[in-house]
Motif scaffolding. Structure first.
Motif, PDB file in Angstrom:
ATOM      1  N   ARG A 134       9.897  -6.911  10.642  1.00 42.39           N
ATOM      2  CA  ARG A 134       9.966  -5.589  10.026  1.00 42.39           C
ATOM      3  C   ARG A 134       8.663  -4.843  10.270  1.00 42.39           C
ATOM      4  NH1 ARG A 134      10.112  -4.293   3.707  1.00 42.39           N
ATOM      5  NH2 ARG A 134      10.105  -2.045   3.928  1.00 42.39           N
ATOM      6  N   ARG A 135       8.781  -3.604  10.667  1.00 40.40           N
ATOM      7  CA  ARG A 135       7.594  -2.765  10.854  1.00 40.40           C
ATOM      8  C   ARG A 135       7.254  -2.101   9.526  1.00 40.40           C
ATOM      9  NH1 ARG A 135       6.202  -0.983  16.252  1.00 40.40           N
ATOM     10  NH2 ARG A 135       5.199   0.680  15.114  1.00 40.40           N
ATOM     11  N   LEU A 136       5.985  -2.027   9.225  1.00 34.93           N
ATOM     12  CA  LEU A 136       5.548  -1.393   7.985  1.00 34.93           C
ATOM     13  C   LEU A 136       5.355   0.097   8.212  1.00 34.93           C
ATOM     14  CD1 LEU A 136       2.834  -3.911   6.770  1.00 34.93           C
ATOM     15  CD2 LEU A 136       5.205  -3.768   6.063  1.00 34.93           C
ATOM     16  N   THR A 137       5.611   0.860   7.162  1.00 40.11           N
ATOM     17  CA  THR A 137       5.295   2.284   7.220  1.00 40.11           C
ATOM     18  C   THR A 137       3.786   2.424   7.105  1.00 40.11           C
ATOM     19  OG1 THR A 137       5.408   2.574   4.832  1.00 40.11           O
ATOM     20  CG2 THR A 137       7.474   2.865   6.066  1.00 40.11           C
ATOM     21  N   MET A 138       3.271   3.581   7.466  1.00 39.06           N
ATOM     22  CA  MET A 138       1.829   3.824   7.360  1.00 39.06           C
ATOM     23  C   MET A 138       1.375   3.671   5.904  1.00 39.06           C
ATOM     24  SD  MET A 138      -0.913   4.302   9.016  1.00 39.06           S
ATOM     25  CE  MET A 138      -0.245   4.701  10.601  1.00 39.06           C
ATOM     26  N   ARG A 139       2.189   4.130   4.977  1.00 38.26           N
ATOM     27  CA  ARG A 139       1.846   4.007   3.554  1.00 38.26           C
ATOM     28  C   ARG A 139       1.739   2.532   3.144  1.00 38.26           C
ATOM     29  NH1 ARG A 139       5.104   6.847  -1.439  1.00 38.26           N
ATOM     30  NH2 ARG A 139       3.711   6.130  -3.055  1.00 38.26           N
ATOM     31  N   GLN A 140       2.721   1.710   3.571  1.00 37.44           N
ATOM     32  CA  GLN A 140       2.682   0.277   3.257  1.00 37.44           C
ATOM     33  C   GLN A 140       1.467  -0.387   3.894  1.00 37.44           C
ATOM     34  OE1 GLN A 140       6.629  -0.568   4.767  1.00 37.44           O
ATOM     35  NE2 GLN A 140       7.257  -1.274   2.742  1.00 37.44           N
ATOM     36  N   LEU A 141       1.157   0.002   5.123  1.00 36.65           N
ATOM     37  CA  LEU A 141       0.015  -0.582   5.816  1.00 36.65           C
ATOM     38  C   LEU A 141      -1.295  -0.258   5.099  1.00 36.65           C
ATOM     39  CD1 LEU A 141      -0.819  -2.230   8.245  1.00 36.65           C
ATOM     40  CD2 LEU A 141      -0.887  -0.127   9.578  1.00 36.65           C
ATOM     41  N   ARG A 142      -1.460   0.999   4.695  1.00 28.25           N
ATOM     42  CA  ARG A 142      -2.674   1.380   3.951  1.00 28.25           C
ATOM     43  C   ARG A 142      -2.771   0.630   2.630  1.00 28.25           C
ATOM     44  NH1 ARG A 142      -1.380   6.817   5.572  1.00 28.25           N
ATOM     45  NH2 ARG A 142      -0.495   7.104   3.512  1.00 28.25           N
ATOM     46  N   GLN A 143      -1.635   0.528   1.918  1.00 21.54           N
ATOM     47  CA  GLN A 143      -1.630  -0.176   0.639  1.00 21.54           C
ATOM     48  C   GLN A 143      -1.938  -1.658   0.857  1.00 21.54           C
ATOM     49  OE1 GLN A 143       1.984   0.200  -1.617  1.00 21.54           O
ATOM     50  NE2 GLN A 143       1.023  -0.533  -3.495  1.00 21.54           N
ATOM     51  N   MET A 144      -1.376  -2.247   1.911  1.00 27.24           N
ATOM     52  CA  MET A 144      -1.632  -3.651   2.212  1.00 27.24           C
ATOM     53  C   MET A 144      -3.117  -3.878   2.468  1.00 27.24           C
ATOM     54  SD  MET A 144      -0.511  -5.968   5.435  1.00 27.24           S
ATOM     55  CE  MET A 144      -1.941  -5.390   6.304  1.00 27.24           C
ATOM     56  N   LEU A 145      -3.743  -2.990   3.210  1.00 22.03           N
ATOM     57  CA  LEU A 145      -5.172  -3.139   3.512  1.00 22.03           C
ATOM     58  C   LEU A 145      -6.031  -2.976   2.259  1.00 22.03           C
ATOM     59  CD1 LEU A 145      -5.300  -1.251   6.919  1.00 22.03           C
ATOM     60  CD2 LEU A 145      -5.434  -3.722   6.524  1.00 22.03           C
ATOM     61  N   ARG A 146      -5.646  -2.036   1.389  1.00 18.51           N
ATOM     62  CA  ARG A 146      -6.382  -1.875   0.121  1.00 18.51           C
ATOM     63  C   ARG A 146      -6.278  -3.132  -0.742  1.00 18.51           C
ATOM     64  NH1 ARG A 146      -3.636   3.012  -0.781  1.00 18.51           N
ATOM     65  NH2 ARG A 146      -4.650   4.596   0.438  1.00 18.51           N
ATOM     66  N   LEU A 147      -5.073  -3.677  -0.846  1.00 15.25           N
ATOM     67  CA  LEU A 147      -4.868  -4.874  -1.653  1.00 15.25           C
ATOM     68  C   LEU A 147      -5.606  -6.071  -1.060  1.00 15.25           C
ATOM     69  CD1 LEU A 147      -1.060  -4.426  -2.396  1.00 15.25           C
ATOM     70  CD2 LEU A 147      -2.958  -4.047  -3.985  1.00 15.25           C
ATOM     71  N   ALA A 148      -5.584  -6.195   0.258  1.00 12.08           N
ATOM     72  CA  ALA A 148      -6.301  -7.289   0.920  1.00 12.08           C
ATOM     73  C   ALA A 148      -7.805  -7.146   0.689  1.00 12.08           C
ATOM     74  CB  ALA A 148      -5.994  -7.301   2.416  1.00 12.08           C
ATOM     75  N   GLY A 149      -8.287  -5.913   0.740  1.00 10.66           N
ATOM     76  CA  GLY A 149      -9.708  -5.655   0.507  1.00 10.66           C
ATOM     77  C   GLY A 149     -10.130  -5.967  -0.911  1.00 10.66           C
ATOM     78  N   SER A 150      -9.192  -5.906  -1.850  1.00 12.47           N
ATOM     79  CA  SER A 150      -9.520  -6.218  -3.238  1.00 12.47           C
ATOM     80  C   SER A 150      -9.414  -7.714  -3.526  1.00 12.47           C
ATOM     81  CB  SER A 150      -8.612  -5.438  -4.194  1.00 12.47           C
ATOM     82  OG  SER A 150      -7.291  -5.946  -4.150  1.00 12.47           O
ATOM     83  N   GLY A 151      -9.056  -8.499  -2.469  1.00 12.03           N
ATOM     84  CA  GLY A 151      -9.052  -9.944  -2.623  1.00 12.03           C
ATOM     85  C   GLY A 151      -7.702 -10.580  -2.891  1.00 12.03           C
ATOM     86  N   MET A 152      -6.631  -9.813  -2.812  1.00  9.39           N
ATOM     87  CA  MET A 152      -5.309 -10.386  -3.058  1.00  9.39           C
ATOM     88  C   MET A 152      -4.875 -11.262  -1.887  1.00  9.39           C
ATOM     89  SD  MET A 152      -3.163  -7.312  -4.877  1.00  9.39           S
ATOM     90  CE  MET A 152      -1.814  -8.336  -5.426  1.00  9.39           C
ATOM     91  N   SER A 153      -4.096 -12.284  -2.192  1.00 12.98           N
ATOM     92  CA  SER A 153      -3.566 -13.179  -1.155  1.00 12.98           C
ATOM     93  C   SER A 153      -2.376 -12.522  -0.454  1.00 12.98           C
ATOM     94  CB  SER A 153      -3.116 -14.498  -1.772  1.00 12.98           C
ATOM     95  OG  SER A 153      -1.953 -14.305  -2.560  1.00 12.98           O
ATOM     96  N   SER A 154      -2.018 -13.058   0.698  1.00 16.49           N
ATOM     97  CA  SER A 154      -0.850 -12.547   1.429  1.00 16.49           C
ATOM     98  C   SER A 154       0.403 -12.643   0.578  1.00 16.49           C
ATOM     99  CB  SER A 154      -0.647 -13.327   2.729  1.00 16.49           C
ATOM    100  OG  SER A 154      -1.710 -13.089   3.608  1.00 16.49           O
ATOM    101  N   ARG A 155       0.527 -13.711  -0.174  1.00 16.78           N
ATOM    102  CA  ARG A 155       1.708 -13.890  -1.027  1.00 16.78           C
ATOM    103  C   ARG A 155       1.769 -12.819  -2.110  1.00 16.78           C
ATOM    104  NH1 ARG A 155       3.683 -19.518  -3.740  1.00 16.78           N
ATOM    105  NH2 ARG A 155       5.702 -18.743  -4.345  1.00 16.78           N
TER     106      ARG A 155
END
Length: 56
Positions: free
Chosen positions: A11-32
């Protein structure tokens, strides 16, 4: 198809999902955890995280 087992397309992510994913990853959240928040597969998160350049 000659008995081939086909895997579903990633599945391809939308730009909004990608930005949100990067923000969450930057805050230390796990992939799960990110996958649960975005409602996507953990493997999709992992694939997209590994494709992003590291800014350490």
């Amino acid at each position: 198809m000659n008995g081939e087992i086909l895997m579903p397309a990633k599945r391809r992510l939308t730009m909004r999902q990608l930005r949100q994913m990067l923000r969450l990853a930057g805050s230390g959240m796990s992939s799960r955890e990110i996958a649960v928040v975005l409602g996507i597969a953990r493997s999709t998160v992992q694939d997209n995280r590994s494709a992003q350049p590291r800014l350490d």
